[in-house]
Design a protein around this motif. Structure first.
Motif, PDB file in Angstrom:
ATOM      1  N   ILE A  72       0.795  -1.071   0.081  1.00 25.51           N
ATOM      2  CA  ILE A  72      -0.009  -0.015  -0.009  1.00 25.51           C
ATOM      3  C   ILE A  72       0.899   1.343  -0.086  1.00 25.51           C
ATOM      4  CG2 ILE A  72      -0.137   0.143   2.667  1.00 25.51           C
ATOM      5  CD1 ILE A  72      -2.892   1.134   1.955  1.00 25.51           C
ATOM      6  N   GLU A  73       0.830   2.380  -1.020  1.00 27.40           N
ATOM      7  CA  GLU A  73       1.596   3.321  -1.022  1.00 27.40           C
ATOM      8  C   GLU A  73       0.682   4.444  -0.613  1.00 27.40           C
ATOM      9  OE1 GLU A  73       3.318   3.990  -4.716  1.00 27.40           O
ATOM     10  OE2 GLU A  73       4.357   1.898  -4.871  1.00 27.40           O
ATOM     11  N   ILE A  74       1.224   5.098   0.359  1.00 23.71           N
ATOM     12  CA  ILE A  74       0.448   6.349   1.054  1.00 23.71           C
ATOM     13  C   ILE A  74       1.305   7.684   0.650  1.00 23.71           C
ATOM     14  CG2 ILE A  74      -0.516   6.995   3.160  1.00 23.71           C
ATOM     15  CD1 ILE A  74       0.752   3.693   3.479  1.00 23.71           C
ATOM     16  N   ASN A  75       0.855   8.347  -0.087  1.00 26.28           N
ATOM     17  CA  ASN A  75       1.280   9.555  -0.437  1.00 26.28           C
ATOM     18  C   ASN A  75       0.812  10.547   0.022  1.00 26.28           C
ATOM     19  OD1 ASN A  75       3.371   8.934  -3.087  1.00 26.28           O
ATOM     20  ND2 ASN A  75       1.754   7.849  -3.487  1.00 26.28           N
ATOM     21  N   VAL A  76       1.412  11.292   0.880  1.00 25.52           N
ATOM     22  CA  VAL A  76       0.934  12.441   1.547  1.00 25.52           C
ATOM     23  C   VAL A  76       1.759  13.806   1.586  1.00 25.52           C
ATOM     24  CG1 VAL A  76       0.461  13.187   4.159  1.00 25.52           C
ATOM     25  CG2 VAL A  76       0.054  10.577   3.592  1.00 25.52           C
ATOM     26  N   GLU A  77       0.917  14.906   1.488  1.00 24.74           N
ATOM     27  CA  GLU A  77       1.605  16.266   1.439  1.00 24.74           C
ATOM     28  C   GLU A  77       1.109  17.160   2.721  1.00 24.74           C
ATOM     29  OE1 GLU A  77       1.357  18.284  -2.241  1.00 24.74           O
ATOM     30  OE2 GLU A  77       2.430  16.994  -3.284  1.00 24.74           O
ATOM     31  N   MET A  78       2.090  17.604   3.449  1.00 23.36           N
ATOM     32  CA  MET A  78       1.399  18.443   4.579  1.00 23.36           C
ATOM     33  C   MET A  78       2.585  19.527   4.814  1.00 23.36           C
ATOM     34  SD  MET A  78      -0.011  16.077   7.558  1.00 23.36           S
ATOM     35  CE  MET A  78      -1.463  14.989   7.228  1.00 23.36           C
ATOM     36  N   SER A  79       2.288  20.373   5.706  1.00 17.03           N
ATOM     37  CA  SER A  79       2.817  21.489   6.276  1.00 17.03           C
ATOM     38  C   SER A  79       3.180  21.356   7.420  1.00 17.03           C
ATOM     39  CB  SER A  79       2.195  22.871   5.807  1.00 17.03           C
ATOM     40  OG  SER A  79       3.071  24.135   6.476  1.00 17.03           O
TER      41      SER A  79
END
Length: 1007
Positions: free
Chosen positions: A533-540
C-alpha cells in the motif's frame, strides 16, 4: 616428498601454496602416454582431488607448475609404484592389475597405514597381496581387500542434472551440514577415446575435491544405491547426458561425447559466471505484476484554516475586550507559526499572542520562550531544573516519562546556548505540579537561590490505537483566549496529522483488511495479504535539523513511523483475533510523505493486490551435444515434476548481470562472487567469498571449511541501516592489507547487500527526506521480514541466501550487521514512544555500536559459552582501540541513562560486557528455527548481531558507524586461530573422511 608414506600429505602429491596449512593444489603432473587408461586411475584422481581444497584441470599434461611427475611404465614382471627423485613411477603388467594397485593407493593408503617410521621405497602388487618394501630392506604385507560392496546408507534421488553441480557445490544434501559425503561409481567401457578418459579423470578429481567423505573404490564395482556415472561410446552422431534415477549416462560418438563429459565436469554453474544450468536461470525470477486493489484520495482544509475560521467566528465577541491573551498550539513550522502570529496580531493589535508548536511543545517552549530570558542571566545560572508531569493515564500507551521524552534533546541545545555543561540541566518526574502545569522550569544561581521560574500546560487529545481499549494522547491543536486571568474561549481542534491519521485508521485500514487475500494458511506469514500500500501524503509541518549529533525534529517523520508500525500492529491484532496468531507479513507499507510548507493537507492512497506465484522446480533430464559445440545444443527439462518435457535450444553464450555500480565492493581484496538468488523484484543478490588465495580454477567451499573455520557476515539486512554495506567492503580491503593473517585462520563469506528491494525503496524515500530513519524500507518489497521464510519453500529469494550459504559453507560464526535509529524515534499515535511491540526501547540510541548474541544453555553447550566469552572480549578490545567510538559509546550510554534508564531500567536496559553494551539472548535449540545457532547448535559456534546508530546517516556519522561495524566484525573473528582447530582424517568402510571438530577452540586469553 621423502618417500611414499607422504604421498597424500602436504609436500607429497599435494601442496599448500599460500602457507595456511590447507592443501590447495595437486603437486604432480601425470604423463598419460596413450597406451593405457586404467580404470583405477579414476580412483587415484579422485583421491588426489579429495586431498586438496582447490585444483586446476592441468595436471594430466606436462606442466612446470608441479614439482612431481607420474609416469606409467610397462613392465612384464612387476606391478608396483616407486618414488625416485620427484618421479612417481607406476609399473604395470596389465591394466587390471595396475587398476587394483591404484585403487589400493586411492582408497587405503595413508601415512599411518603401516607401523613405524621407516621410509617406504616401493609398493607392489603380488597376486592378492600388497607388498610394502621399506628403505631399510624390511617388508610389510597387506592383503588386497575385496572390493567394498557393502550397501551404504547414502542413497541418491536425483531429480535434475543441475542438482549434481549447482551453487552449493557437488550434490549437497538438502539439510545444511559441515560434511558432504559421497558414494559414487564410475562405469566405463574400453571403447572410450583418449580425450574422454582425460575428462573422466578430471571429473573424478573434482568430485573428490568437493567431498568431505568419499567411499572407495569408485570403479570396478556396481552398487545399486550409489550415484553412478556411465560412459559409453557408440555410433551416434551426437552425444547425450541422460538422467535416469541415480544414473547419469554419457553416450555418443567420440568427439561429441568428449564435449559432453568435458562440459559436465568442467563447466561452472551459471550463478558463478559459468554456463551450466543457464537455461534454468529464467525461472529463478518471480513473475510479479501490479494489480490495484483500490485507490483513495483525501484532502482537508487543514488546522490553520480551522484556526482562522474560529477566530473569525469569535471576532465580534472579542473586538471590544481588553487585556487579551491568545494562546495557540498548532502543528506547523516556526516560519508558519510566525506568519499566523502576524495575522492574528493584525486582527487584535492590542492582544498578547503566542503561537506554539503542537509537536514537542515543551521543547519549543523552552527554546523559543524560556531560553531568551535565560540568556540575559546566563552568567548567574547554577542549575536548571525542569519538572515534568508523570504520565498516568491508565488506558494510554504513553510511558510515565512521556513528557521528559518530548523535551529531548533540549538540555544539550540549551547548554550550548547558555555555555554551560548539559549536566547542569536536569529533569524531575513529578506526580503533580502546581498551577495545573505539564512543565515547570526552575532556574537557580550558583548559590542555589531562585533566578527564574515559569510553567506551561500542554493540550492533548485522545486517539484510539489500533488495538481496542488502548489509546494514545498526542498533543493537539488548541486556541485559548484569556481576558486577564479569566479564560473566555477555548477550542480544541485536530492537527493535520491527526486528521489524516484518523482518516487512515478509520477508513483505509478497514478497507485494506476487507480486500486482503487471506485464502491460504500461509497468508500473512510466509506470503503477504496484499502486495503493498502506497500512502502519498503532502503536509505543512515542522522539519528542523538540530545542532546535536544527528538529531532533528520532524512531525511528518513521526507520522511516517506511525503509519508504518501502526499498520503492522493492526494486522498483528487482526491475526490474533481471526486465526489465533498475529499476522507478521501483511504486505509492503510505503508512506511516501512530502513536507511542503504552507500547503493544505492531502493524500493519495493506492493498495495493490497480492498475486500469488510459485517457483516450480526446473528438472533437467537430458543434454544433447554435437561435434561442433562445446556447450549443449539442446536441453530437455520439466518445470514441475508433473509437467511435460520441454525441449529448448541452448545458446553457447551466457550474459550474467554485472555487479551494480552502487553495490559496495572491495577495491584491493581478491574475492570470488556469485549470485545466490534473485529478490522478489528480480534483483540479483550477490555473495563475496574471500580466503587465502589458491590461484586454482576450482575450489570447494565445503572442503575449505572442513579444514579451516568460516565466518559469514550479512550486511544490509534492513536496508535503512546503511553502514554495514560499505563497511564490509572496506573491511575486506583492510584484512588484505593490514590483517592478512586472518585469512590464514579463517574463510570469509560476505553478503554485501542482503535486501536489494529494500535498498531500492530506501533510495526512493530518501529522495524526498534524506535524513529520516525510513523504517518502512527495512523489510523486502512486500514488507516481509524475509528471515522468517528461511529454510522454507519460498518465492522470496532474499530468504534463500543464508540457507544456501549455510549449506555451501557451513560457517562457524554468523554475524548479522544491523543498525538502530541515529536520532530520536517518535510516534505520537502509539504513545509517543516506539510501538508497544518492542520490549526494549530504541527511542534514542544507547550506544554508537553495541552487540547482541544468541546464547545457548551453558551447561549443555559449554564450548559455545567459551567461544562467546572470547568473542565478546575480542570485540570489546577492538572497539576500545578507537577513542572516537569509545567516546561516542559513553556519550550515548549517558544520554540513555539520563532520559530513560534512570527512570525505567527494564525498558531501557544496559548490559555491559566490560565497557561495551552486549545483550545475550537466551536461545533454545530448535530444528525448525531460522536462526543459525538454534537450528545448527552442533556446528555453529556463535550467532551475533551488531547494532550501529546508522539509520540513514551520512558524512562523519556514517564514517564512525562504518568504523564501529568493522571493529565489531574484526573483534569477532581476529581471535580465531586455525592452529588450535582439530582436523581429523578417518579411514574405514564408509570411506575416507575429513572433518573438523566443532565448536571452535579458543586459546586462553593472557589478558
Amino acid at each position: 616428498m621423502k618417500d611414499l608414506r607422504d604421498m597424500w600429505e602436504i609436500g607429497g602429491l599435494i601442496e599448500d601454496q599460500n602457507k595456511d596449512k590447507v592443501a590447495d593444489r595437486v603437486n604432480i603432473w601425470c604423463d598419460l602416454n596413450g597406451e593405457i587408461y586404467p580404470e583405477g586411475f579414476i580412483d587415484f584422481c579422485a583421491r588426489l582431488g579429495f586431498e586438496t581444497a582447490s585444483l586446476s584441470f592441468d595436471f594430466l599434461q606436462k606442466n612446470n607448475r608441479y614439482s612431481n611427475q607420474l609416469s606409467f611404465v610397462k613392465d612384464d614382471e612387476d606391478t608396483s609404484v616407486e618414488w625416485k627423485r620427484n618421479h612417481l613411477l607406476v609399473h604395470y603388467q596389465n591394466e587390471e592389475e595396475v587398476s587394483t594397485l591404484l585403487r589400493f593407493l586411492a582408497g587405503s593408503w595413508h601415512r599411518n597405514f603401516i607401523t613405524g617410521d621407516t621410509p617406504v621405497q616401493k609398493i607392489k602388487l603380488n597376486e592378492n597381496k600388497i607388498i610394502i618394501e621399506l628403505q631399510d630392506g624390511g617388508i610389510q604385507v597387506a592383503p588386497v581387500e575385496p572390493l567394498n560392496t557393502a550397501v551404504s546408507e547414502k542413497t541418491y534421488e536425483v531429480g535434475s542434472l543441475t542438482e549434481i553441480w549447482n551453487e552449493l557445490g557437488f550434490m549437497h544434501d538438502e539439510k545444511a551440514s559441515p560434511t558432504n559425503n559421497h558414494n559414487v561409481i564410475f562405469l566405463t567401457e574400453d571403447s572410450l577415446e583418449h580425450h574422454s578418459w582425460i575428462e573422466i579423470y578430471y571429473g573424478a578429481a573434482r568430485i573428490g575435491m568437493e567431498s568431505t567423505t568419499l567411499r572407495f573404490p569408485i570403479t570396478g564395482i556396481n552398487l545399486s544405491n550409489a550415484l553412478k556415472f556411465y560412459f559409453k561410446s557408440d555410433e551416434s552422431k551426437n552425444a547425450n547426458i541422460q538422467l535416469d534415477g541415480n544414473v547419469i549416462q554419457f553416450t555418443g560418438e567420440s568427439k561429441s561425447l568428449t564435449n559432453a563429459i568435458s562440459y559436465f565436469f568442467r563447466e561452472r554453474y551459471w550463478s558463478f559466471g559459468g554456463h551450466f544450468g543457464c537455461w534454468e536461470r529464467q525461472f529463478k525470477k518471480s513473475d510479479n505484476q501490479d494489480e490495484s486493489l483500490f485507490q483513495v484520495t483525501w484532502e482537508d482544509e487543514g488546522e490553520r484554516q480551522e484556526l482562522y475560521n474560529k477566530i473569525a467566528e469569535w471576532n465580534s465577541s472579542m473586538k471590544d475586550k481588553k487585556d487579551l491573551d491568545l494562546n495557540i498550539f498548532i502543528s506547523e513550522s516556526s516560519v508558519i507559526r510566525k506568519d499566523i502570529k502576524k495575522d492574528i496580531v493584525n486582527t487584535f493589535p492590542q492582544a498578547r499572542v503566542s503561537v506554539r508548536s503542537a509537536f514537542k511543545p515543551g521543547y519549543f517552549w523552552l527554546t523559543e520562550e524560556v531560553l531568551p530570558n535565560l540568556l540575559e542571566i546566563r552568567k548567574q545560572i547554577g542549575s536548571v531544573i525542569i519538572n515534568c508531569l508523570k504520565e498516568e493515564r491508565g488506558d494510554g500507551l504513553e510511558l510515565p516519562i512521556r513528557w521528559i521524552q518530548e523535551l529531548y534533546p533540549v538540555d544539550e541545545v540549551m547548554a550550548q546556548e547558555l555555555q554551560i555543561d548539559s549536566s547542569f540541566i536536569d529533569f524531575k518526574l513529578c506526580e503533580t505540579l502546581d498551577l495545573d502545569a505539564t512543565y515547570e522550569v526552575i532556574v537557580k544561581d550558583l548559590h542555589g537561590h531562585p533566578l527564574y521560574k515559569d510553567h506551561i500546560l500542554i493540550p492533548v487529545s485522545k486517539v484510539p490505537y489500533v488495538e481496542e481499549g488502548k489509546y494514545s494522547y498526542p498533543v493537539t491543536a488548541c486556541l485559548s483566549v484569556y481576558e486577564g486571568e479569566k479564560q473566555i474561549f477555548q477550542h480544541f481542534f485536530l492537527t493535520d496529522r491527526e486528521r489524516f491519521y484518523t482518516f487512515y485508521k478509520e477508513h483505509i485500514l478497514s478497507k485494506l483488511w476487507e480486500k486482503a487475500d487471506r485464502s491460504s494458511e500461509n497468508s500473512g506469514f510466509l506470503r503477504p495479504l496484499f502486495d503493498r500500500i502506497e500512502i502519498n501524503v503532502e503536509m505543512s509541518e515542522e522539519e528542523l535539523k538540530l545542532p546535536v549529533k544527528e538529531e532533528r525534529i520532524s512531525s511528518l517523520e513521526a507520522l511516517h513511523e506511525d503509519i508504518y508500525f501502526n499498520t503492522l500492529d493492526y494486522f498483528l491484532i487482526k491475526g490474533e483475533q481471526t486465526v489465533g496468531k498475529g499476522y507478521t507479513a501483511p504486505g509492503g507499507i510505503y508512506p511516501i510523505i512530502r513536507v511542503k510548507e504552507g500547503v493544505k493537507p492531502k493524500a493519495e492512497i493506492t493498495a495493490y493486490k497480492w498475486l500469488d506465484t510459485t517457483r516450480e522446480p526446473v528438472l533437467t533430464e537430458q543434454l544433447l551435444f554435437t561435434n561442433e559445440q562445446r556447450t549443449p545444443a539442446e536441453v530437455k527439462y520439466r518445470v514441475g515434476k508433473e509437467q511435460g518435457l520441454v525441449k529448448e535450444e541452448v545458446s553457447g553464450h551466457v550474459h550474467l548481470e554485472e555487479i551494480p555500480e552502487d553495490l559496495p565492493r572491495p577495491m584491493k581484496a581478491k574475492f570470488h562472487t556469485w549470485i545466490a538468488d534473485y529478490s522478489y523484484r528480480h534483483k540479483p543478490i550477490y555473495v563475496y567469498e574471500i580466503f587465502a588465495n589458491t590461484k586454482e580454477s576450482y575450489y570447494s567451499a565445503i572442503k575449505l571449511t572442513a579444514n579451516k573455520p568460516t565466518v559469514l557476515i550479512e550486511t544490509g539486512h534492513h536496508a535503512n541501516e546503511v553502514s554495514s554495506m560499505p563497511a564490509v567492503a572496506e573491511l575486506m580491503d583492510e584484512i588484505t592489507e593490514q590483517y592478512s593473517s586472518i585469512l590464514k585462520n579463517v574463510n570469509l563469506v560476505i553478503i554485501p547487500r542482503a535486501n536489494p528491494d529494500g535498498t531500492e525503496l530506501h533510495n526512493r524515500m530518501i529522495a524526498d527526506n534524506p535524513e529520516w530513519k525510513h523504517h518502512a524500507a527495512r523489510y523486502n518489497a512486500v514488507g516481509l521480514e524475509y528471515s522468517d521464510v528461511r529454510y522454507k519453500d519460498t518465492i522470496f529469494g532474499e530468504g534463500n541466501v543464508v540457507p544456501k550459504i549455510m549449506n555451501r559453507w557451513a560457517p562457524d560464526v554468523v554475524i548479522d550487521n544491523h543498525g538502530v535509529p541515529s536520532h530520536e524515534w517518535t510516534q505520537p499515535f502509539a504513545g509517543y514512544h516506539i510501538p508497544p511491540r518492542f520490549h526494549m526501547s530504541y527511542w534514542i540510541p544507547n550506544s554508537m555500536i553495541y552487540g547482541i548474541a544468541r546464547m545457548l544453555n551453558e551447561k549443555r553447550y559449554p564450548g559455545h559459552a567459551v567461544v562467546l566469552d572470547r568473542i565478546t572480549h575480542g570485540i570489546q578490545q577492538k572497539v576500545k582501540q578507537s577513542s572516537n567510538i569509545q567516546d561516542m559509546n559513553h556519550y550515548w550510554r549517558e544520554r540513555y541513562k539520563k532520559y530513560g534508564n534512570q527512570f525505567m531500567p527494564k525498558l531501557f536496559p544496559i548490559e555491559l560486557m566490560e565497557e561495551l553494551i552486549f545483550y545475550k539472548w537466551t536461545t533454545e535449540t530448535d530444528a525448525s528455527s531460522t536462526s543459525a545457532i538454534s537450528k545448527f547448535p552442533e556446528w555453529v559456534s556463535a550467532d551475533l548481531i551488531s547494532e550501529a546508530a546508522d539509520e540513514t546517516v551520512y558524512g562523519n556519522a556514517l564514517e564512525i558507524c562504518k568504523e564501529g561495524q568493522k571493529r565489531f566484525n574484526l573483534g569477532a573473528i581476529e581471535w580465531i586461530n586455525n592452529d588450535l582447530q582439530e582436523v581429523h582424517r578417518n579411514y574405514d568402510a564408509e570411506g575416507i573422511r575429513v572433518e573438523r571438530s566443532r565448536p571452535l577452540k579458543a586459546a586462553v586469553d593472557s589478558n
